[in-house]
Write a protein that holds these residues in place. Structure first.
Motif, PDB file in Angstrom:
ATOM      1  N   VAL A 197      23.912  50.608  57.488  1.00 39.19           N
ATOM      2  CA  VAL A 197      22.905  51.022  56.500  1.00 39.19           C
ATOM      3  C   VAL A 197      23.146  52.287  56.130  1.00 39.19           C
ATOM      4  N   PRO A 198      22.744  52.732  54.712  1.00 41.12           N
ATOM      5  CA  PRO A 198      22.890  54.355  54.578  1.00 41.12           C
ATOM      6  C   PRO A 198      22.169  54.947  55.392  1.00 41.12           C
ATOM      7  N   VAL A 199      22.538  56.355  55.468  1.00 41.44           N
ATOM      8  CA  VAL A 199      21.793  57.468  56.192  1.00 41.44           C
ATOM      9  C   VAL A 199      21.693  58.648  55.292  1.00 41.44           C
ATOM     10  N   THR A 200      22.050  58.845  54.330  1.00 42.76           N
ATOM     11  CA  THR A 200      21.863  59.926  53.366  1.00 42.76           C
ATOM     12  C   THR A 200      20.781  59.786  52.409  1.00 42.76           C
ATOM     13  N   GLY A 201      20.178  60.433  52.106  1.00 44.73           N
ATOM     14  CA  GLY A 201      18.980  60.242  50.939  1.00 44.73           C
ATOM     15  C   GLY A 201      19.383  59.446  49.594  1.00 44.73           C
ATOM     16  N   LEU A 202      20.598  59.940  49.032  1.00 45.41           N
ATOM     17  CA  LEU A 202      21.064  59.354  47.841  1.00 45.41           C
ATOM     18  C   LEU A 202      21.437  57.818  48.334  1.00 45.41           C
ATOM     19  N   GLY A 203      22.212  57.850  49.304  1.00 47.55           N
ATOM     20  CA  GLY A 203      22.623  56.288  49.959  1.00 47.55           C
ATOM     21  C   GLY A 203      21.290  55.259  49.791  1.00 47.55           C
ATOM     22  N   LYS A 204      20.375  55.818  50.506  1.00 50.03           N
ATOM     23  CA  LYS A 204      19.029  55.110  50.780  1.00 50.03           C
ATOM     24  C   LYS A 204      18.562  54.765  49.346  1.00 50.03           C
ATOM     25  N   THR A 205      18.491  55.700  48.349  1.00 52.21           N
ATOM     26  CA  THR A 205      17.876  55.369  47.145  1.00 52.21           C
ATOM     27  C   THR A 205      18.747  54.306  46.317  1.00 52.21           C
ATOM     28  N   VAL A 206      20.151  54.438  46.320  1.00 52.73           N
ATOM     29  CA  VAL A 206      20.827  53.551  45.733  1.00 52.73           C
ATOM     30  C   VAL A 206      20.762  52.198  46.596  1.00 52.73           C
ATOM     31  N   GLY A 207      20.680  52.241  47.892  1.00 54.60           N
ATOM     32  CA  GLY A 207      20.482  51.041  48.467  1.00 54.60           C
ATOM     33  C   GLY A 207      19.122  50.177  48.131  1.00 54.60           C
ATOM     34  N   ASN A 230      34.434  52.867  55.599  1.00 54.56           N
ATOM     35  CA  ASN A 230      35.824  53.425  55.717  1.00 54.56           C
ATOM     36  C   ASN A 230      36.686  52.963  54.202  1.00 54.56           C
ATOM     37  N   SER A 231      36.159  51.946  53.674  1.00 56.79           N
ATOM     38  CA  SER A 231      36.743  51.601  52.407  1.00 56.79           C
ATOM     39  C   SER A 231      35.924  50.517  51.799  1.00 56.79           C
ATOM     40  N   ILE A 232      35.978  50.294  50.425  1.00 63.20           N
ATOM     41  CA  ILE A 232      35.257  49.592  49.815  1.00 63.20           C
ATOM     42  C   ILE A 232      35.295  48.149  50.181  1.00 63.20           C
ATOM     43  N   PRO A 233      36.292  47.373  50.798  1.00 59.91           N
ATOM     44  CA  PRO A 233      36.376  46.267  51.519  1.00 59.91           C
ATOM     45  C   PRO A 233      35.226  46.268  52.693  1.00 59.91           C
ATOM     46  N   HIS A 234      35.235  47.466  53.636  1.00 62.28           N
ATOM     47  CA  HIS A 234      34.417  47.504  54.686  1.00 62.28           C
ATOM     48  C   HIS A 234      32.900  47.580  54.011  1.00 62.28           C
ATOM     49  N   ALA A 235      32.548  48.239  52.901  1.00 60.69           N
ATOM     50  CA  ALA A 235      31.145  48.417  52.258  1.00 60.69           C
ATOM     51  C   ALA A 235      30.836  47.113  51.659  1.00 60.69           C
ATOM     52  N   ILE A 236      31.811  46.257  51.096  1.00 58.70           N
ATOM     53  CA  ILE A 236      31.345  44.821  50.676  1.00 58.70           C
ATOM     54  C   ILE A 236      30.546  44.080  51.548  1.00 58.70           C
ATOM     55  N   TRP A 237      30.781  44.131  53.135  1.00 57.94           N
ATOM     56  CA  TRP A 237      29.777  43.456  53.715  1.00 57.94           C
ATOM     57  C   TRP A 237      28.288  44.115  53.908  1.00 57.94           C
ATOM     58  N   LEU A 297      30.174  46.576  42.468  1.00 57.98           N
ATOM     59  CA  LEU A 297      29.589  47.605  42.138  1.00 57.98           C
ATOM     60  C   LEU A 297      28.907  48.370  43.189  1.00 57.98           C
ATOM     61  N   ALA A 298      28.026  47.806  44.039  1.00 55.97           N
ATOM     62  CA  ALA A 298      27.156  48.255  44.993  1.00 55.97           C
ATOM     63  C   ALA A 298      28.049  48.869  46.155  1.00 55.97           C
ATOM     64  N   ALA A 299      29.144  47.887  46.635  1.00 50.31           N
ATOM     65  CA  ALA A 299      30.072  48.479  47.573  1.00 50.31           C
ATOM     66  C   ALA A 299      30.877  49.847  47.153  1.00 50.31           C
ATOM     67  N   THR A 300      31.151  49.707  45.848  1.00 50.57           N
ATOM     68  CA  THR A 300      32.072  50.988  45.520  1.00 50.57           C
ATOM     69  C   THR A 300      31.159  52.231  45.309  1.00 50.57           C
ATOM     70  N   VAL A 301      30.101  52.239  44.745  1.00 48.19           N
ATOM     71  CA  VAL A 301      28.967  53.039  44.969  1.00 48.19           C
ATOM     72  C   VAL A 301      28.550  53.751  46.146  1.00 48.19           C
ATOM     73  N   MET A 302      28.262  52.743  47.196  1.00 48.73           N
ATOM     74  CA  MET A 302      28.076  53.143  48.596  1.00 48.73           C
ATOM     75  C   MET A 302      29.085  53.812  49.302  1.00 48.73           C
ATOM     76  N   TYR A 303      30.340  53.344  48.955  1.00 51.35           N
ATOM     77  CA  TYR A 303      31.525  53.914  49.731  1.00 51.35           C
ATOM     78  C   TYR A 303      31.608  55.369  49.029  1.00 51.35           C
ATOM     79  N   LEU A 304      31.504  55.538  48.059  1.00 45.95           N
ATOM     80  CA  LEU A 304      31.551  56.880  47.526  1.00 45.95           C
ATOM     81  C   LEU A 304      30.643  57.801  48.071  1.00 45.95           C
ATOM     82  N   ILE A 305      29.254  57.338  48.332  1.00 44.51           N
ATOM     83  CA  ILE A 305      28.094  57.913  48.979  1.00 44.51           C
ATOM     84  C   ILE A 305      28.208  58.138  50.370  1.00 44.51           C
TER      85      ILE A 305
END
Length: 433
Positions: A214-224, A192-199, A174-182
């Motif tokens: 690491v996430p760079v967007t504000g929403l990405g940091k909040t979700v992270g 680049n993809s959900i498998p990349h975000a799984i790491w 779930l975390a990888a999917t949400v962060m991929y979309l953000i």
């Protein structure tokens, strides 16, 4: 019994610590543990080029010698395996085949394999040999009740652990999917993809946080941040399952050991299992350092002792009596509270379980049926040893290791095979523990 069978039983007693030679069996067990630790340490150090260059010859001899010992141990365990009570009914060959498939035997075989591979495959087995030598640490489970209890706890909670693993895996996905979309638009190279975000999700949920992604967007940091906090709770889930199962396993093992020690006491031999368990719950733990007095001569004998670990020493006219792990003394003290006629000391550090007379009497008052059984047995045993002042009964003396005093050379027939024969000990010589 033929000499071969006698020798075989002797070996079985040494290897499985079930015979009368406790000191020798304990020395063998401790020696193998030291050898296992030494082998694992050398297997690690040998990978250092400077160590291998300086001590290559010594390391080879040590590894060959220890490997030979492991091979001999495996062969001897296989040889005496048909003496194990559960395996006797299968006959010599069937018992050995079944034992060879047991997990402990498989681990012993793994420990012996490096020696055989070095002999038969000297040029092509270096990597395999190093791995197998490192796996020798698995043998410690045979000699460590704590490790065995931990493994049993994990096995007993395997379904709960699998469920916890599935929950963690779902959260990671779930975390990888949400962060991929953000983060996909902001960092297409890293998300680049959900498998990349799984790491990133694995490093975050497990609270490792490598920092390479690491996430760079504000929403990405909040979700992270949210998934970081969630990760602490998820990690605690399997830890809590294992910890509670391990504590339960330790408590169960200790209770079984305590129950078995109480069940051996003749005073309680007519009791039901539930009644023995009730008596076992009255026991209190006590630690006594080596050289300290457990019970002093002249004190009122109002308690019974079980030795869970260590050795106790009793001085008699006929010699020195030693009681060790699993032994008990003071049985008759629970009913016939007399002054003790012997001083009992801790020869080694002792972990004792103490049953006080007043605690047992209170329980007997609440359970008249239990009181009747105990008092009946106590009366019978008191009549058998009417002239024996003291609370160390014949069964207690029979379990003891005895060393003759130099002044008792005329009583050489009193002891046999390092054991005291109770019928040969005079009334005055029976210790009042």
């Amino acid at each position: 019994m033929t000499k071969q069978k006698t020798f075989k039983r002797f070996l079985f007693g040494l290897l499985e610590d079930t015979g009368d030679h406790r000191v020798a069996a304990r020395a063998i067990r401790q020696g193998i543990v030291v050898l296992i630790v030494l082998n694992v340490a050398l297997a690690v150090l040998e990978t250092l080029p400077e160590v291998r260059a300086s001590y290559d010859g010594i390391l080879i001899y040590v590894q060959l010698l220890s490997g030979l010992i492991f091979v001999i141990e495996y062969g001897l365990r296989l040889y005496v395996s048909d003496l194990h009570p559960p395996l006797r009914r299968y006959g010599p060959l069937g018992a050995r085949l079944r034992y060879a498939l047991h997990l402990d035997a498989v681990v012993d075989l793994i420990a012996a394999l490096p020696f055989l591979l070095v002999i038969f495959l000297p040029d092509n087995s270096f990597t395999v040999v190093v791995v197998l030598r490192l796996l020798r640490f698995l043998k410690l489970a045979r000699y460590s009740p704590a490790i065995r209890s931990l493994l049993q706890a994990i096995a007993s909670e395997r379904w709960a652990l699998m469920g916890a693993t599935m929950i963690v895996s779902g959260v990671i996905l779930l975390a990888a999917t949400v962060m991929y979309l953000i983060e996909n638009d902001a960092q297409p190279d890293k998300f680049n993809s959900i498998p990349h975000a799984i790491w990133w999700a694995i490093a975050t949920v497990t609270t490792v946080g490598y920092g390479d992604v690491v996430p760079v967007t504000g929403l990405g940091k909040t979700v992270g941040g949210f998934f970081m906090l969630l990760g602490y709770g998820l990690i605690a889930l399997p830890v809590g399952i294992i910890a509670s199962a391990f504590a339960r396993e330790i408590h169960s093992r200790d209770f079984v050991v305590t129950w078995s020690m109480v069940a051996r006491v003749p005073l309680f031999e007519d009791l039901k299992a539930t009644e023995i368990a009730d008596v076992a719950r009255l026991l209190q733990a006590q630690k006594v350092k080596a050289g300290k007095i457990i019970a002093e001569k002249g004190d009122v004998a109002d308690r019974m002792f079980f030795i869970s670990e260590g050795t106790a020493e009793i001085e008699l006219n006929s010699g020195t009596v030693y009681l060790s792990n699993g032994d008990f003394f003071g049985e008759l003290a629970l009913i016939h509270q007399r002054p003790r006629k012997s001083t009992i000391k801790a020869f080694h550090d002792c972990d004792l379980l103490v049953l006080e007379a007043h605690a047992l009497q209170l329980m007997m008052e609440k359970a008249p049926g239990l009181a009747t059984k105990i008092l009946k047995e106590a009366e019978r045993r008191h009549d058998e040893a009417l002239n024996a002042a003291g609370d160390l009964a014949s069964e207690e003396l029979a379990q003891a290791d005895v060393v003759r005093g130099e002044e008792d050379t005329d009583q050489s027939e009193m002891f046999s095979d390092d054991k005291a024969r109770p019928e040969d000990v005079s009334d005055d010589e029976k210790p009042s523990s």
